[in-house]
Design an enzyme around this catalytic site. Structure first.
Site, PDB file in Angstrom:
ATOM      1  N   HIS A  59       1.297  -9.629  -6.929  1.00  0.00           N
ATOM      2  CA  HIS A  59       1.792 -10.652  -5.865  1.00  0.00           C
ATOM      3  C   HIS A  59       2.341 -11.735  -6.327  1.00  0.00           C
ATOM      4  O   HIS A  59       2.767 -12.419  -5.732  1.00  0.00           O
ATOM      5  CB  HIS A  59       0.767 -10.748  -4.737  1.00  0.00           C
ATOM      6  CG  HIS A  59       0.360  -9.801  -3.849  1.00  0.00           C
ATOM      7  ND1 HIS A  59       1.164  -8.965  -3.366  1.00  0.00           N
ATOM      8  CD2 HIS A  59      -0.964  -9.354  -3.172  1.00  0.00           C
ATOM      9  CE1 HIS A  59       0.454  -8.109  -2.338  1.00  0.00           C
ATOM     10  NE2 HIS A  59      -0.919  -8.672  -2.477  1.00  0.00           N
TER      11      HIS A  59
ATOM     12  N   THR B 286       0.665  -1.207   0.025  1.00  0.00           N
ATOM     13  CA  THR B 286       0.027  -0.006   0.007  1.00  0.00           C
ATOM     14  C   THR B 286       1.037   1.207   0.175  1.00  0.00           C
ATOM     15  O   THR B 286       0.643   2.195  -0.725  1.00  0.00           O
ATOM     16  CB  THR B 286      -0.979  -0.095   1.335  1.00  0.00           C
ATOM     17  OG1 THR B 286      -1.360  -1.241   1.428  1.00  0.00           O
ATOM     18  CG2 THR B 286      -2.011   0.964   1.184  1.00  0.00           C
TER      19      THR B 286
ATOM     20  N   ARG C 147      -2.573  -0.407   9.678  1.00  0.00           N
ATOM     21  CA  ARG C 147      -2.781  -0.610  10.852  1.00  0.00           C
ATOM     22  C   ARG C 147      -1.360   0.184  11.717  1.00  0.00           C
ATOM     23  O   ARG C 147      -1.634   1.319  11.862  1.00  0.00           O
ATOM     24  CB  ARG C 147      -2.511  -2.132  10.955  1.00  0.00           C
ATOM     25  CG  ARG C 147      -2.799  -2.852  12.359  1.00  0.00           C
ATOM     26  CD  ARG C 147      -2.621  -4.276  12.538  1.00  0.00           C
ATOM     27  NE  ARG C 147      -1.323  -4.863  12.238  1.00  0.00           N
ATOM     28  CZ  ARG C 147      -0.573  -5.165  13.117  1.00  0.00           C
ATOM     29  NH1 ARG C 147      -0.902  -5.030  14.394  1.00  0.00           N
ATOM     30  NH2 ARG C 147       0.487  -5.505  13.071  1.00  0.00           N
TER      31      ARG C 147
ATOM     32  N   ARG D 110      11.624  -5.885   7.174  1.00  0.00           N
ATOM     33  CA  ARG D 110      11.434  -5.464   8.579  1.00  0.00           C
ATOM     34  C   ARG D 110      11.434  -6.621   9.312  1.00  0.00           C
ATOM     35  O   ARG D 110      11.982  -6.391  10.474  1.00  0.00           O
ATOM     36  CB  ARG D 110      10.311  -4.596   8.603  1.00  0.00           C
ATOM     37  CG  ARG D 110       8.898  -5.389   8.402  1.00  0.00           C
ATOM     38  CD  ARG D 110       7.657  -4.249   8.362  1.00  0.00           C
ATOM     39  NE  ARG D 110       6.610  -5.119   7.813  1.00  0.00           N
ATOM     40  CZ  ARG D 110       5.366  -4.585   7.980  1.00  0.00           C
ATOM     41  NH1 ARG D 110       5.162  -3.922   9.044  1.00  0.00           N
ATOM     42  NH2 ARG D 110       4.401  -5.170   7.335  1.00  0.00           N
TER      43      ARG D 110
HETATM   44  P1  A3P Z   1       1.206  -3.626   9.918  1.00  0.00           P
HETATM   45  O1  A3P Z   1      -0.059  -4.784   9.869  1.00  0.00           O
HETATM   46  O2  A3P Z   1       2.462  -4.440  10.702  1.00  0.00           O
HETATM   47  O3  A3P Z   1       0.881  -2.633  10.664  1.00  0.00           O
HETATM   48  P2  A3P Z   1       0.697  -4.205   2.563  1.00  0.00           P
HETATM   49  O4  A3P Z   1       0.357  -2.910   2.189  1.00  0.00           O
HETATM   50  O5  A3P Z   1       1.416  -5.085   1.642  1.00  0.00           O
HETATM   51  O6  A3P Z   1      -0.760  -4.799   2.775  1.00  0.00           O
HETATM   52  O7  A3P Z   1       1.348  -4.135   4.071  1.00  0.00           O
HETATM   53  C1  A3P Z   1       0.529  -3.924   5.263  1.00  0.00           C
HETATM   54  C2  A3P Z   1       1.491  -3.228   6.206  1.00  0.00           C
HETATM   55  O8  A3P Z   1       1.846  -2.023   5.873  1.00  0.00           O
HETATM   56  C3  A3P Z   1       0.699  -2.894   7.250  1.00  0.00           C
HETATM   57  O9  A3P Z   1       1.646  -3.134   8.453  1.00  0.00           O
HETATM   58  C4  A3P Z   1       0.187  -1.636   7.404  1.00  0.00           C
HETATM   59  O10 A3P Z   1      -0.107  -1.067   8.413  1.00  0.00           O
HETATM   60  C5  A3P Z   1       1.528  -0.822   6.699  1.00  0.00           C
HETATM   61  N1  A3P Z   1       1.415   0.135   5.905  1.00  0.00           N
HETATM   62  C6  A3P Z   1       0.256   0.574   5.262  1.00  0.00           C
HETATM   63  N2  A3P Z   1       0.258   1.800   4.916  1.00  0.00           N
HETATM   64  C7  A3P Z   1       1.324   2.238   5.207  1.00  0.00           C
HETATM   65  C8  A3P Z   1       2.054   3.520   5.086  1.00  0.00           C
HETATM   66  N3  A3P Z   1       1.636   4.406   4.379  1.00  0.00           N
HETATM   67  N4  A3P Z   1       3.249   3.739   5.551  1.00  0.00           N
HETATM   68  C9  A3P Z   1       3.856   2.590   6.387  1.00  0.00           C
HETATM   69  N5  A3P Z   1       3.220   1.442   6.558  1.00  0.00           N
HETATM   70  C10 A3P Z   1       2.076   1.217   5.744  1.00  0.00           C
END
Ligand code: A3P
Length: 295
Positions: A105, A43, A261, A129
């Protein structure tokens, strides 16, 4: 709930989507593809890339910024989930703007034949991470989209699948990662390998790296007037999650708010046992041995 069902509202026809993509997608030289394993920072990468390209439109204000009217996943659809899951030739009318921006993906080897003659740009974001936090992130996400309580048994079965390489629909995590890692070493103009925790630790360096790779580097004037920080702030988790479109709307039955999140490094410590932790570390160490890729 069966572990294989956890993301079914999103991935319900993914395999067909992969096959249709392989048969139907016609790459263009200027295409940009954002790739990741689920829950790796997709995202954020989508938002940053959209914002980098939006700035080239040279608007005087952010009022009409694409990210104000749609979620990053609505703007940058997944090949196999949103586009080719139901058709061999999806309508690409919304992609007439240049460059076309897609996401996936799929591991790189699943796209190899389709893209083999194409010089398109692929950006891979990896949740180095900590692989463990990716698992926790998926667990939260799966429970949130099903609107169920956090279920430790579910986490246990996801953990086992993860370690045996059968979680999700995209094959083992390490093969996914290595497919992009190796290509990024062999062909750095074709694949850029980014790490979530580096993006968190040194966001300015990483966004500049991304902009350079996409051939839209920040000019000196932009840097001086603070454009780098402006984009980083706009795409921060805090800002994106506070936008009306992400607070109240949904796409494909997923509330946009579930994509945001904590975004923390090390969050898994609250949920995985020390045994689970060392098992994952062992698997990753063994699978990545000799690749030059270190977490
Ligand atoms: P957490 O669940 O550890 O908080 P994806 O986008 O691939 O689905 O990954 C989701 C993770 O990216 C989640 O981590 C989410 O909170 C985090 N995330 C989403 N938007 C973000 C942003 N703008 N900056 C940093 N992390 C972000």
């Amino acid at each position: 709930m069966a572990k294989s069902n956890i993301l079914s509202p999103i991935f319900y026809n993914t395999l067909q989507g992969v096959l249709n993509f392989q048969r139907g997608f016609q790459p263009q030289d200027t295409d940009i593809i954002l790739a990741s394993f689920p829950k790796s920072g997709t995202t954020w990468l989508k938002a940053l890339t959209v914002a980098l390209l939006e700035r080239l439109k040279n608007r005087s204000s952010n009022d009409h910024h694409l990210l104000l009217s749609d979620n990053p996943h609505g703007i940058v659809p997944f090949f196999e989930i949103d586009m080719y899951n139901e058709s061999l030739s999806p309508d690409l009318v919304n992609f007439s703007s240049f460059p076309r921006l897609f996401s996936t993906h799929m591991p790189l080897h699943a796209m190899h034949e389709t893209l083999k003659e194409s010089p398109c740009k692929i950006v891979y974001v990896c949740s180095c991470r900590d692989v463990k936090v990716m698992l926790i992130s998926l667990w939260f996400f799966g429970c949130a989209i099903h609107k169920i309580e956090l279920d430790k048994n579910l986490l246990g079965s996801m953990f086992k699948s993860f370690c045996s390489g059968t979680v999700y629909y995209y094959g083992p995590f390490w093969e996914h990662l290595l497919s992009y890692w190796r290509e990024s070493l062999e062909n750095p103009n074709h694949v850029l390998f980014m790490r979530y925790e580096e993006m968190k630790a040194k966001p300015r360096d990483q966004i500049k790296r991304l902009a350079d790779f996409l051939d839209c580097p920040f000019t000196k004037e932009e840097e001086e007037k603070g454009s780098v920080d402006e984009i980083l702030n706009f795409c921060s988790l805090r800002n994106l999650s506070s936008l009306e479109v992400n607070k109240t709307q949904k796409t494909n039955n997923v509330d946009h708010k579930n994509y945001f999140r904590k975004g923390e490094v090390g969050d898994w410590k609250n949920y995985l046992t020390p045994e689970m932790e060392s098992k994952i570390d062992m698997v990753i160490q063994e699978k990545l041995q000799g690749s030059g890729l270190k977490f």
